[in-house]
Design a protein around this motif. Sequence first.
Motif, PDB file in Angstrom:
ATOM      1  N   ASP A  12       7.062   0.046   6.603  1.00  0.00           N
ATOM      2  CA  ASP A  12       7.381   0.736   5.712  1.00  0.00           C
ATOM      3  C   ASP A  12       8.633   0.369   4.989  1.00  0.00           C
ATOM      4  N   GLU A  17       0.932  -1.246   0.036  1.00  0.00           N
ATOM      5  CA  GLU A  17      -0.176   0.134   0.202  1.00  0.00           C
ATOM      6  C   GLU A  17       0.900   1.317  -0.010  1.00  0.00           C
ATOM      7  N   LYS A  18       0.433   2.221  -0.522  1.00  0.00           N
ATOM      8  CA  LYS A  18       0.861   3.518  -0.281  1.00  0.00           C
ATOM      9  C   LYS A  18      -0.346   4.442  -0.015  1.00  0.00           C
ATOM     10  N   ALA A  56       7.631   5.639  -5.547  1.00  0.00           N
ATOM     11  CA  ALA A  56       7.231   5.963  -4.276  1.00  0.00           C
ATOM     12  C   ALA A  56       8.662   5.885  -3.768  1.00  0.00           C
ATOM     13  N   SER A  82      11.795   2.123  -1.217  1.00  0.00           N
ATOM     14  CA  SER A  82      12.016   1.510  -2.597  1.00  0.00           C
ATOM     15  C   SER A  82      13.278   1.313  -3.329  1.00  0.00           C
ATOM     16  N   ILE A 142      -0.875  -1.072  -4.136  1.00  0.00           N
ATOM     17  CA  ILE A 142       0.312  -1.042  -5.244  1.00  0.00           C
ATOM     18  C   ILE A 142       0.176  -2.369  -5.834  1.00  0.00           C
ATOM     19  N   LYS A 159       4.435   1.274  -9.566  1.00  0.00           N
ATOM     20  CA  LYS A 159       4.109   2.241  -8.362  1.00  0.00           C
ATOM     21  C   LYS A 159       4.998   1.885  -7.285  1.00  0.00           C
ATOM     22  N   ILE A 160       5.911   0.945  -7.241  1.00  0.00           N
ATOM     23  CA  ILE A 160       6.838   0.999  -6.288  1.00  0.00           C
ATOM     24  C   ILE A 160       7.870   1.766  -6.277  1.00  0.00           C
ATOM     25  N   PHE A 212       6.861   2.524   0.592  1.00  0.00           N
ATOM     26  CA  PHE A 212       5.530   2.133   0.545  1.00  0.00           C
ATOM     27  C   PHE A 212       5.371   1.145   1.794  1.00  0.00           C
TER      28      PHE A 212
END
Length: 878
Positions: A844, A778-779, A793, A847, A784, A789-790, A796
């Motif tokens: 958390d 998730e973000k 960010a 990336s 995600i 998308k990884i 994440f």
Amino acid sequence: MRYLKKAVLITFALCLTSAFAYASGSAIYSPDLATKLFLADESTYSVKTVSGQNAFVLDNQTAAFDVDDNLICGNNERKRVDVSITYFDNGGGHFYLTYDSFSGKKVFTDYEELYSTQQIITRTFTLYDAKFANGLSKSCDFTVSAPKCTRYKPLSVYKVEVKVYDASCPIILSAASKSTGNIFFYGDTRAFEVSFENMLANDKSVNVKYEITDVDNVVVLSACDTFTILANASKSINYPINVQRYGVYHFNVYLTDESGNDIGTYSYDFSICPNANYENYDSHIGVCPHFNWGRECENGTYIIKNAGIDHIREGYNWATFEQQKGVYRETQSMTNYLDAAQKYKIDVLALAAYGNTLYSEQSRDIPNTPEARAAFAEYVYQMLSKNRGRIKVVEVWNEPDIESFNSNSATPADCAYLVKEVYDRIHTDFPEVEVVAFALANAYNQTGRDWLEEALSTDTDGDGEYDLYKYCDGISVHHYIGAIERISTDGESLKEVLGKYGFKDKKLYHTEFGYTEVVSSYGKWVQRGEEKQAAFLAKYAAALRAYNAGDVFYIYDFSNDGFAENQYEQNFGLVENYQHSVPYAAKPAFIAIANLNRVIGNCELGSVVQNDGNLSVYKFENKFGTKKSYVMFAEQTKVVYNFSAEDGNIVFYDMYGNNIYPESDCGVYEIEVGSEPVYAVVYKEEEKVETYLENGKITVIGKFSNGLEEEYVAAKVYDKDGKIAYLNQFELDDSRELKFSFRANPKEDYDIWLGMKSLSKIYKTNAEGKGIAVISLEKNGTAIDTFGKITEAETFTLCASIFDRGLDDFVVAAAGYKDSSLNSVRIIKKSDMTLISDGKYTLDISSDMFENADTAGFYIVNSIDSIMPLDKGIKLKK
């Protein structure tokens, strides 16, 4: 007052009429008369006149008696025998009977206690398995022992009488359940297996009355039966325990023969207990079980854990461990309790004590020379070396502020130097092990606090400043007080002293507090009783948490230390002695503490809502905001407390966990509050249903926080054609969960219908299921689902949702691949992640580890060793 005298023998013989029985007879011994009963070594006992009669005196002695063999010897027809002791009650001691039985030497563990009533009393011991074949020492049949004890006075005995009944007793009865201590937790089979064995060569008929009584000896259930047992044969029946309310009970069996004669009375303790052992749960309550004394620990640890007790304080004696200088050997008792604690995931605080005559004169000398301190520190180091990861906390010494544990008058400064010596020796190699100091006996009075202040102000490293806080992770204290309000007065004074010397933010362990059933008052014993003990311990434990008095609180102790009910040191236990007729049978205190843990165990925040000198109200909340628990009690007089309703489902419990139903008016509940605590638990409206596929079955796990305990839930499952694939009904336990499985066809859809008084909903699933656990990315709350998308960010969130509370541990692997080759990996343990809601863990992640990768993989397994997949995982490609 103990709720029932336990005239229980492990094996009993029962009396049935026989045409070949001897005529009934008796034998008597007194200082003035002896007929068919002889006292061995008679000249070693003094005789005196007591209340106008001659009595022989047992002064810390055991008197051995031999019955004339013409009256009874071998007891081949298994007659019932009564042994009666007539004595003058002029003291605080006790006596007990040991006798020659068909199974050998046996102690009758229902002791006779003296309470200084100044009365002449006769105690009769009824024996159903007396052999009396001169099988004890000195060729005797039974002995009477009067050991020295607290408030002891010599025992004055007027007469000892033996009566042999004119009836044969061929039947042996025994009853047992499958539960340790006959403690029935939720899900246990509540039944006794009752066995009758005919020991003679004739068929025998017997009338049986089964009876269940509660803590007040009120009959709850009863039933009768009559049957014949064949010669040299046995008969077993399964007797269900249809008792629903939590509490302590007795399963009584009464036997009579065809003529209505009493041929046996037997009582077996049992209890119905709330379960309080849940995932993501820490009760902050510990117990001192004394397993290192050789007590049975496997079964004991099991019931400790099920009561929601997650910590034990246990000894690891120096002199036992190091009997030859530099040679360290664990006893089997040490190994056993550490194995059991590890098996049931219970944290161990090991008491490092006492002295060792290899390095000092007396066994309780506190090491106060350089050589002795170094040797003590090495003993602690070796203890941890042999048990790496199995001991969480080391407590340095026990009650050094009293003479009993400080025979060489070591100073507070001496004790501070000893703590630093231990810390310096172990901290580098065992940084995860906490060192706590002193186990101060008088922490809740000024004398003890003065001693503590002197110890804490010691300059242990010679730099001119007090510094023990640098070499210690916390302080441990003891208190045995009958006034709960002192937690807020003396407790705050203690914390002021600790804060003054650098211990404000360090751990504070209360490693002993307790409440015994009996106290000494004006030279006499006063029975406070088991229910009062239960109420006090529950209130006191709740108050310690409500006032934030420390971090972990250990009840002294787990099991009674003996059988004498007028000896306060023998009656601190939550359960009966491990050698009791029902080993570790629960006392009311055990049920009360289990229920307290169930109510407030998974709550983190405690506060005092009201305390006016009589009425106390405490509030506890869990960190997710889904549960609020209230503890209410009144010390002097009963009151009616008006509890205002809050949003959510409200459930009220008594001290043992049984539902109570107070009157309400416009959302205000009128609760009668007395000396036994009552509880209100407010659950936030919450329900969750998860499914997963395993071995061709879909398993459904439902959690209904707004459901009522013992509420019924109907479950129906329909396949894609509308046919019923599964049908059942469940009763919610105190965890408010249900779990069931049904066979699933590949890729077929199913509708799951769940209905209950407070809920009716439909869920949809398919045969692919979800897995026992699910990982997701998730973000900012958005899923995600692509590699891009990884990398977009900076960080994440990795989420692990655990659907099965039986899953003890897990590991997540995050891996980066380039051209199908691994180029980065991170192993994430459960302990690395943060629990944010029930069963959901997050972490958390940067990336950066995927910047040179074209594929990201995330996998969840049960452990790094066996790596059983818990979910199909995630693989995102560029």
